[in-house]
Design a protein around this motif. Structure first.
Motif, PDB file in Angstrom:
ATOM      1  N   GLU A 391      17.243  76.436   0.381  1.00  0.00           N
ATOM      2  CA  GLU A 391      18.195  75.865   1.332  1.00  0.00           C
ATOM      3  C   GLU A 391      17.546  75.773   2.700  1.00  0.00           C
ATOM      4  O   GLU A 391      16.417  76.252   2.902  1.00  0.00           O
ATOM      5  CB  GLU A 391      19.461  76.715   1.393  1.00  0.00           C
ATOM      6  CG  GLU A 391      19.233  78.139   1.857  1.00  0.00           C
ATOM      7  CD  GLU A 391      20.471  79.020   1.689  1.00  0.00           C
ATOM      8  OE1 GLU A 391      21.447  78.568   1.073  1.00  0.00           O
ATOM      9  OE2 GLU A 391      20.436  80.169   2.179  1.00  0.00           O
ATOM     10  N   THR A 392      18.240  75.162   3.643  1.00  0.00           N
ATOM     11  CA  THR A 392      17.717  75.072   5.006  1.00  0.00           C
ATOM     12  C   THR A 392      17.847  76.436   5.684  1.00  0.00           C
ATOM     13  O   THR A 392      18.543  77.331   5.199  1.00  0.00           O
ATOM     14  CB  THR A 392      18.482  74.022   5.827  1.00  0.00           C
ATOM     15  OG1 THR A 392      19.810  74.498   6.062  1.00  0.00           O
ATOM     16  CG2 THR A 392      18.528  72.689   5.098  1.00  0.00           C
ATOM     17  N   SER A 393      17.176  76.564   6.812  1.00  0.00           N
ATOM     18  CA  SER A 393      17.239  77.822   7.558  1.00  0.00           C
ATOM     19  C   SER A 393      18.653  78.113   8.053  1.00  0.00           C
ATOM     20  O   SER A 393      18.983  79.262   8.358  1.00  0.00           O
ATOM     21  CB  SER A 393      16.263  77.789   8.735  1.00  0.00           C
ATOM     22  OG  SER A 393      16.542  76.686   9.583  1.00  0.00           O
ATOM     23  N   GLU A 394      19.514  77.079   8.118  1.00  0.00           N
ATOM     24  CA  GLU A 394      20.917  77.266   8.503  1.00  0.00           C
ATOM     25  C   GLU A 394      21.793  77.564   7.293  1.00  0.00           C
ATOM     26  O   GLU A 394      23.014  77.532   7.374  1.00  0.00           O
ATOM     27  CB  GLU A 394      21.451  76.021   9.219  1.00  0.00           C
ATOM     28  CG  GLU A 394      20.907  75.804  10.623  1.00  0.00           C
ATOM     29  CD  GLU A 394      19.498  75.238  10.599  1.00  0.00           C
ATOM     30  OE1 GLU A 394      19.142  74.576   9.588  1.00  0.00           O
ATOM     31  OE2 GLU A 394      18.748  75.462  11.565  1.00  0.00           O
ATOM     32  N   ARG A 395      21.146  77.829   6.137  1.00  0.00           N
ATOM     33  CA  ARG A 395      21.831  78.149   4.886  1.00  0.00           C
ATOM     34  C   ARG A 395      22.695  76.993   4.383  1.00  0.00           C
ATOM     35  O   ARG A 395      23.768  77.202   3.801  1.00  0.00           O
ATOM     36  CB  ARG A 395      22.668  79.429   5.036  1.00  0.00           C
ATOM     37  CG  ARG A 395      21.838  80.651   5.411  1.00  0.00           C
ATOM     38  CD  ARG A 395      22.664  81.922   5.450  1.00  0.00           C
ATOM     39  NE  ARG A 395      21.853  83.063   5.845  1.00  0.00           N
ATOM     40  CZ  ARG A 395      21.073  83.775   5.031  1.00  0.00           C
ATOM     41  NH1 ARG A 395      21.004  83.444   3.751  1.00  0.00           N
ATOM     42  NH2 ARG A 395      20.368  84.793   5.481  1.00  0.00           N
ATOM     43  N   GLU A 396      22.222  75.794   4.608  1.00  0.00           N
ATOM     44  CA  GLU A 396      22.914  74.608   4.117  1.00  0.00           C
ATOM     45  C   GLU A 396      22.109  73.959   3.001  1.00  0.00           C
ATOM     46  O   GLU A 396      20.919  74.246   2.822  1.00  0.00           O
ATOM     47  CB  GLU A 396      23.116  73.605   5.262  1.00  0.00           C
ATOM     48  CG  GLU A 396      24.015  74.118   6.381  1.00  0.00           C
ATOM     49  CD  GLU A 396      24.113  73.123   7.523  1.00  0.00           C
ATOM     50  OE1 GLU A 396      23.294  72.168   7.561  1.00  0.00           O
ATOM     51  OE2 GLU A 396      24.998  73.289   8.378  1.00  0.00           O
ATOM     52  N   GLN A 397      22.771  73.055   2.261  1.00  0.00           N
ATOM     53  CA  GLN A 397      22.078  72.330   1.202  1.00  0.00           C
ATOM     54  C   GLN A 397      20.971  71.445   1.802  1.00  0.00           C
ATOM     55  O   GLN A 397      21.087  70.978   2.933  1.00  0.00           O
ATOM     56  CB  GLN A 397      23.059  71.461   0.425  1.00  0.00           C
ATOM     57  CG  GLN A 397      24.110  72.227  -0.348  1.00  0.00           C
ATOM     58  CD  GLN A 397      24.901  71.319  -1.260  1.00  0.00           C
ATOM     59  OE1 GLN A 397      24.584  71.173  -2.429  1.00  0.00           O
ATOM     60  NE2 GLN A 397      25.938  70.698  -0.722  1.00  0.00           N
ATOM     61  N   ARG A 416      14.024  77.757   3.165  1.00  0.00           N
ATOM     62  CA  ARG A 416      13.865  79.128   2.706  1.00  0.00           C
ATOM     63  C   ARG A 416      14.289  79.214   1.249  1.00  0.00           C
ATOM     64  O   ARG A 416      15.137  78.440   0.781  1.00  0.00           O
ATOM     65  CB  ARG A 416      14.708  80.102   3.547  1.00  0.00           C
ATOM     66  CG  ARG A 416      16.191  79.810   3.521  1.00  0.00           C
ATOM     67  CD  ARG A 416      17.008  80.751   4.389  1.00  0.00           C
ATOM     68  NE  ARG A 416      17.005  82.090   3.878  1.00  0.00           N
ATOM     69  CZ  ARG A 416      17.846  82.540   2.941  1.00  0.00           C
ATOM     70  NH1 ARG A 416      18.759  81.724   2.414  1.00  0.00           N
ATOM     71  NH2 ARG A 416      17.782  83.781   2.533  1.00  0.00           N
ATOM     72  N   THR A 418      16.330  80.969  -1.660  1.00  0.00           N
ATOM     73  CA  THR A 418      17.556  81.764  -1.734  1.00  0.00           C
ATOM     74  C   THR A 418      17.340  82.967  -2.660  1.00  0.00           C
ATOM     75  O   THR A 418      16.319  83.087  -3.350  1.00  0.00           O
ATOM     76  CB  THR A 418      18.721  80.928  -2.276  1.00  0.00           C
ATOM     77  OG1 THR A 418      18.413  80.539  -3.628  1.00  0.00           O
ATOM     78  CG2 THR A 418      18.932  79.673  -1.441  1.00  0.00           C
ATOM     79  N   ARG A 419      18.337  83.826  -2.703  1.00  0.00           N
ATOM     80  CA  ARG A 419      18.280  84.965  -3.613  1.00  0.00           C
ATOM     81  C   ARG A 419      18.200  84.494  -5.058  1.00  0.00           C
ATOM     82  O   ARG A 419      17.452  85.058  -5.873  1.00  0.00           O
ATOM     83  CB  ARG A 419      19.518  85.849  -3.407  1.00  0.00           C
ATOM     84  CG  ARG A 419      19.654  86.996  -4.405  1.00  0.00           C
ATOM     85  CD  ARG A 419      18.442  87.900  -4.416  1.00  0.00           C
ATOM     86  NE  ARG A 419      18.547  88.940  -5.435  1.00  0.00           N
ATOM     87  CZ  ARG A 419      17.508  89.500  -6.022  1.00  0.00           C
ATOM     88  NH1 ARG A 419      16.273  89.119  -5.718  1.00  0.00           N
ATOM     89  NH2 ARG A 419      17.681  90.454  -6.916  1.00  0.00           N
TER      90      ARG A 419
END
Length: 465
Positions: A391-397, A416, A418-419
């Motif tokens: 995902e993006t560094s802003e935790r978006e798709q 980044r 993800t888990r």
């Protein structure tokens, strides 16, 4: 703009009546100029004045919802605009090929824009036609003293469907896929593929010399199989068909392909070309049918036989290339294809942007073959959905990759793992189970419940359970 048009807009209520000078002349401010320009641009995109009025009424009501009919029309307009954008991108690419082309005359050039300039006539090839992988090597070939016309094959056959069936069905499937990825209209792409095939067949039937310039990686080897299988299928004469297939070049220890060579370096390879024997063309036809088969076991069997001492004859790079194709099947360990695994590993190791990840992933390939646009498409696939692996560094798709998205914005993204991505890389979760699957590897259509996999340790394919 005619003054009566402005007065017509005033009568319809699109424009307020402007203030007047003491002598009665209307005075229009900058807001009016911008508004009128917007109207003309909207009309240029196919909107009627009535549709513009309806949209303005909705917009003027603030949060009021547009009617279903208006939204349907707007969605249709968006599709039309997207189609025009794709067409414009394709025209731009063809024009760029002409700008970079070293042909003395458009009469001898095989690029799309030159085809248009000749009013649909095929190029004057003389006695020689070079067929190669793309524009990079093609434009350099045009700068040599070898003469003749150059025909880039230009199809990314390791991506999308390559189904069994007739040649016409294959072209239709490829055109539909490439169009869905944003590379042009299905109709124009289909016509271009048909024209490309015809040029090779017509040249051989006319007794012209045809030289196939390809390199060792998966991208090129699939194109080479495609060309030779076409010749085999139509039974074209082989007397003047020659192969020039290389995997190395003197003085270039990190040789990646023909596109990095100069004109003089390409000319130095001319003596290396060899006649395409009937058995070589027949083998290519057989292997191309195996690649296009719905069952990848046929390709796996041939790759295994070659590793055990079988001979690829005049196609020495095919075993490694076809093994790399099989590695695009989901892994039995993680469900990742080799490209997907390299992408996640690059990001996990610190490559923070799509471009950095692409370069890092390509550095791990024994024979790099993937273009950045297709790699970016892989990132979008892995970065979509609730169970996404990156995902993006802003935790978006991850947004759509070019050409469907903004190439500059996409290249600047910070990414980044993800888990879930970490668990898949560790073999603790399965990519197919998390994200689902609907993709092709050659003629094998991978769908939930029908997923062929690749066992790297045993070097074999595993049938769906």
């Amino acid at each position: 703009m005619n003054v009566e048009t402005l007065r017509y807009y005033e009568r319809r209520g699109l424009l307020p009546e402007p203030p007047r000078t003491p002598r009665g002349h209307r005075r229009y401010d900058e807001d009016t100029v911008r508004f009128v320009r917007a109207i003309k641009e909207a009309q240029g995109l196919g909107f009627t004045l009535a549709e513009i009025e309806e949209y303005l009424r909705v917009a003027g009501r603030g949060r009021a919802t547009a009617s279903i009919a208006l939204r349907v029309r707007m969605a249709a307009k968006i599709d039309e605009i997207d189609a025009r954008l794709a067409g414009l991108h394709r025209v731009r690419d063809d024009l760029a090929r002409v700008v970079g082309c070293a042909c003395d005359s458009l009469d001898h050039c095989a690029c799309g824009a030159a085809y248009l300039a000749r009013r649909g006539r095929d190029p004057v090839t003389g006695s020689l036609l070079h067929v190669t992988n793309g524009d990079s090597a093609g434009n350099t070939l045009r700068q040599t003293t070898l003469g003749g016309a150059v025909l880039p094959w230009q199809d990314v056959l390791h991506e999308g469907p390559v189904p069994a069936g007739t040649r016409a069905a294959l072209r239709a499937a490829r055109a539909a896929f490439l169009s869905s990825c944003g590379w042009g209209s299905r109709r124009s792409l289909g016509a271009e593929l048909e024209r490309r095939d015809r040029q090779v067949v017509d040249a051989l039937r006319a007794g012209r010399q045809v030289v196939l310039w390809f390199e060792h990686d998966l991208y090129d080897q699939l194109q080479l199989l495609d060309v030779l299988a076409l010749v085999d299928e139509v039974g074209a004469p082989l007397e003047r068909l020659e192969l020039l297939v290389v995997g190395a070049f003197p003085g270039r220890p990190n040789f990646h392909g023909l596109g990095e060579l100069t004109a003089s370096e390409l000319e130095s390879l001319w003596a290396e070309r060899r006649p395409a024997a009937a058995e070589t063309v027949a083998l290519a036809g057989e292997l191309w049918r195996a690649v296009r088969a719905p069952n990848p076991a046929l390709v796996a069997s041939w790759v295994a036989a070659s590793a055990d001492g079988g001979s690829a004859g005049a196609l020495p790079f095919l075993p490694a290339a076809l093994r790399r194709l099989l590695e695009e099947l989901p892994s039995v360990r993680s469900g990742l294809s080799a490209t997907e695994r390299r992408a996640l590993e690059a990001l996990a190791a610190g490559a923070a942007t799509p471009i950095a990840a692409f370069l890092a992933a390509q550095a791990t390939e024994p024979a790099p073959f993937l273009g950045d646009a297709w790699f970016f498409r892989t990132l979008t696939t892995l970065g979509t959905g609730k169970a996404r692996l990156l995902e993006t560094s802003e935790r978006e798709q991850v947004p759509p990759a070019p050409p469907g998205g903004d190439p500059h914005a996409f290249g600047r993204l910070r990414l980044r793992v993800t888990r879930e991505g970490e668990r898949v890389l560790a073999g603790e979760a399965d990519r197919v189970e998390l994200l689902g699957i609907d993709r092709w590897v050659g003629g094998t259509h991978l769908l939930p419940g029908a997923v062929w996999r690749w066992d790297a340790e045993r070097s074999e394919v595993v049938a769906p359970k």
